[in-house]
Scaffold this motif. Structure first.
Motif, mmCIF file in Angstrom:
data_model
loop_
_atom_site.group_PDB
_atom_site.id
_atom_site.type_symbol
_atom_site.label_atom_id
_atom_site.label_comp_id
_atom_site.label_asym_id
_atom_site.label_seq_id
_atom_site.Cartn_x
_atom_site.Cartn_y
_atom_site.Cartn_z
ATOM 1 N N GLN A 337 0.739 -1.175 0.354
ATOM 2 C CA GLN A 337 -0.199 0.129 0.247
ATOM 3 C C GLN A 337 0.675 1.451 0.085
ATOM 4 O O GLN A 337 0.379 2.285 -0.416
ATOM 5 N N PRO A 338 2.349 1.836 0.783
ATOM 6 C CA PRO A 338 2.575 2.391 0.755
ATOM 7 C C PRO A 338 3.152 2.924 -0.478
ATOM 8 O O PRO A 338 3.579 4.323 -0.879
ATOM 9 N N TYR A 339 3.793 1.997 -1.272
ATOM 10 C CA TYR A 339 3.974 2.216 -2.240
ATOM 11 C C TYR A 339 3.661 2.559 -4.348
ATOM 12 O O TYR A 339 4.166 2.986 -5.030
ATOM 13 N N ILE A 340 2.357 2.364 -3.964
ATOM 14 C CA ILE A 340 1.942 2.267 -5.237
ATOM 15 C C ILE A 340 1.292 3.996 -5.353
ATOM 16 O O ILE A 340 1.138 4.412 -4.650
ATOM 17 N N LEU A 341 1.487 3.879 -6.974
ATOM 18 C CA LEU A 341 1.278 4.954 -7.651
ATOM 19 C C LEU A 341 0.810 4.944 -9.297
ATOM 20 O O LEU A 341 1.211 4.055 -9.506
ATOM 21 N N SER A 342 0.067 5.845 -9.046
ATOM 22 C CA SER A 342 -0.702 5.645 -11.145
ATOM 23 C C SER A 342 -0.227 6.994 -11.086
ATOM 24 O O SER A 342 -0.529 8.120 -10.988
ATOM 25 N N LEU A 343 0.382 6.547 -12.701
ATOM 26 C CA LEU A 343 1.123 7.956 -13.416
ATOM 27 C C LEU A 343 -0.131 7.850 -14.458
ATOM 28 O O LEU A 343 -1.350 7.436 -14.848
ATOM 29 N N PRO A 344 -0.590 9.232 -15.506
ATOM 30 C CA PRO A 344 -0.974 9.425 -16.107
ATOM 31 C C PRO A 344 -1.573 8.059 -16.864
ATOM 32 O O PRO A 344 0.006 7.278 -17.671
ATOM 33 N N MET A 345 -2.623 7.977 -17.341
ATOM 34 C CA MET A 345 -2.637 7.040 -18.162
ATOM 35 C C MET A 345 -4.252 7.266 -19.183
ATOM 36 O O MET A 345 -4.888 7.166 -18.606
ATOM 37 N N TYR A 346 -3.911 7.570 -20.721
ATOM 38 C CA TYR A 346 -5.120 7.542 -21.636
ATOM 39 C C TYR A 346 -4.782 7.442 -22.680
ATOM 40 O O TYR A 346 -3.046 7.906 -23.446
#
Ligand SMILES: *Cc1c(COP(=O)(O)O)cnc(C)c1O
Length: 367
Positions: A337-346
């Motif tokens: 949980q402390p490591y997850i990061l969502s980058l821009p995606m489309y």
């Protein structure tokens, strides 16, 4: 500035089609239900290769209506993953049943089939696997467990329009599958929208009744249902956008490849995993990153928007303070949980933008 989600670019790419779709609904005053909604339901069922598509107001209602149609309620337990959007567990509580959380797999983020089995009791009635971020859950194992214990399976496909396992589409494995067409989803409306799909005629009738005041024919209320209908405008927009879904998913997949390539040598970052034979449609491109919060600040200073899906695992939320499950049961999802990061995606994200994002990540770790 690179936005986390940029829906305007997609609109610009098919503006005429969308504007025409909207104006035909207005000209025909087909505001709720009606032919634009019906033709979307037909097209979407055809796309998935399922017999029935029941449209409704949003993806959360879809889960709730499906659970009700399965006869699930007070005294029943439904197994859901720890790591998902709250709708999955919320819908279980809304029908009066108890959500029971099962831990996820560290590399794939989807529900761990072994954890499902640990939580089965005589009260368990169903499992809701979520194809999180666009990667299908391990449906082969889940369907075997369901068969063995005579449980219903309801796939939450809100993030997985077009995802596949060995060519078989997500949403075609369980008794029911539910979709959300929230604007940012891989297939998104211009407001709230959702649907339920199934091959079962009897469940279709039940779900249809529940979603529209218990009536199949106007004023003939067989039961008390509720109001969860789809608007004509959303139906027409979704029909127009469905034609582009495969192309958009391909662009997402290609963007993910470009990200993977640029990020592969950064030791502090783990790129998302897919599975041989699985088609990940990258609703979310989620990395694991050391010093996640500081990296996020650095990216923000560089004009790059990011997000966290989700900052807290469901059992850690105040909403679930009352559950009897201990945190030791959710080791894996707590750990990552402390490591997850969502980058821009489309689909419309450019190669240059992806490179800029990856260079900014490199810069952060080389400081
Ligand atoms: C978006 C989403 C939903 C709910 O959809 P709404 O249309 O916003 O109600 C349910 N489950 C998951 C996993 C989602 O991402």
């Amino acid at each position: 500035m690179i936005k986390f989600v940029d829906l305007k670019r997609q609109y610009d790419s098919n503006k005429k089609e969308i504007d025409d779709a909207i104006s035909s609904v207005i000209e025909g005053t087909a505001f709720i239900g009606g032919k634009y909604v019906e033709s979307f339901a037909d097209e979407f069922a055809k796309y998935l290769g399922v017999k029935h598509c029941i449209t409704c107001a949003n993806g959360t209602d879809a889960i709730e209506i499906a659970l009700k149609a399965l006869g699930i309620g007070k005294g029943d337990e439904v197994i859901v993953p720890t790591h998902t959007w709250i709708s999955t567990s919320e819908a279980v509580s809304l029908v009066g049943a108890k959500p029971v959380f099962a831990d996820t797999l560290s590399y794939y983020y989807t529900i761990n089939p072994h954890e499902i089995e640990k939580h089965i009791t005589p009260a368990t009635k169903a499992i809701i696997p979520v194809h999180l971020y666009g990667l299908p859950a391990d449906m082969d194992s889940i369907m075997l467990i369901a068969k063995k214990h005579k449980l219903f399976v309801l796939e939450d496909c809100a993030q997985a329009h077009g995802a596949k396992i060995d060519g078989k589409l997500a949403g075609t494995f369980g008794d029911f599958a539910t979709f959300s067409f929230y604007p940012s989803k891989n297939l998104g409306a211009f407001g709230d929208a959702g649907c339920i799909v199934t091959n079962n005629d009897d469940l279709t009738e039940k779900a249809t009744l529940i979603a529209n005041h218990g009536q199949l024919i106007k004023h003939e209320h067989k039961i008390e249902g509720r109001n969860s209908r789809l608007d004509g405008i959303q139906g027409a927009i979704l029909t127009a956008k469905l034609r582009h879904l495969n192309k958009w998913n391909k662009q997402r997949i290609s963007n993910a490849k470009i990200y993977n390539e640029h990020l592969k040598d950064i030791q502090q970052v783990r790129t998302p995993s897919s599975i041989e034979g699985f088609t990940h449609v990258y609703y979310v491109y989620c990395i694991k990153a050391l010093d996640r919060n500081k990296l996020r600040e650095h990216l923000s200073a560089k004009g790059i928007e990011t997000a966290i899906h989700y900052p807290k695992m469901l059992p850690m939320l105040d909403a679930y303070k009352h559950i009897e499950q201990s945190h030791d049961e959710f080791k894996m999802s707590y750990e990552y949980q402390p490591y997850i990061l969502s980058l821009p995606m489309y689909p419309e994200l450019t190669d240059e933008e992806i490179k800029y994002i990856c260079d900014s990540i490199k810069e952060f770790y080389s400081k």
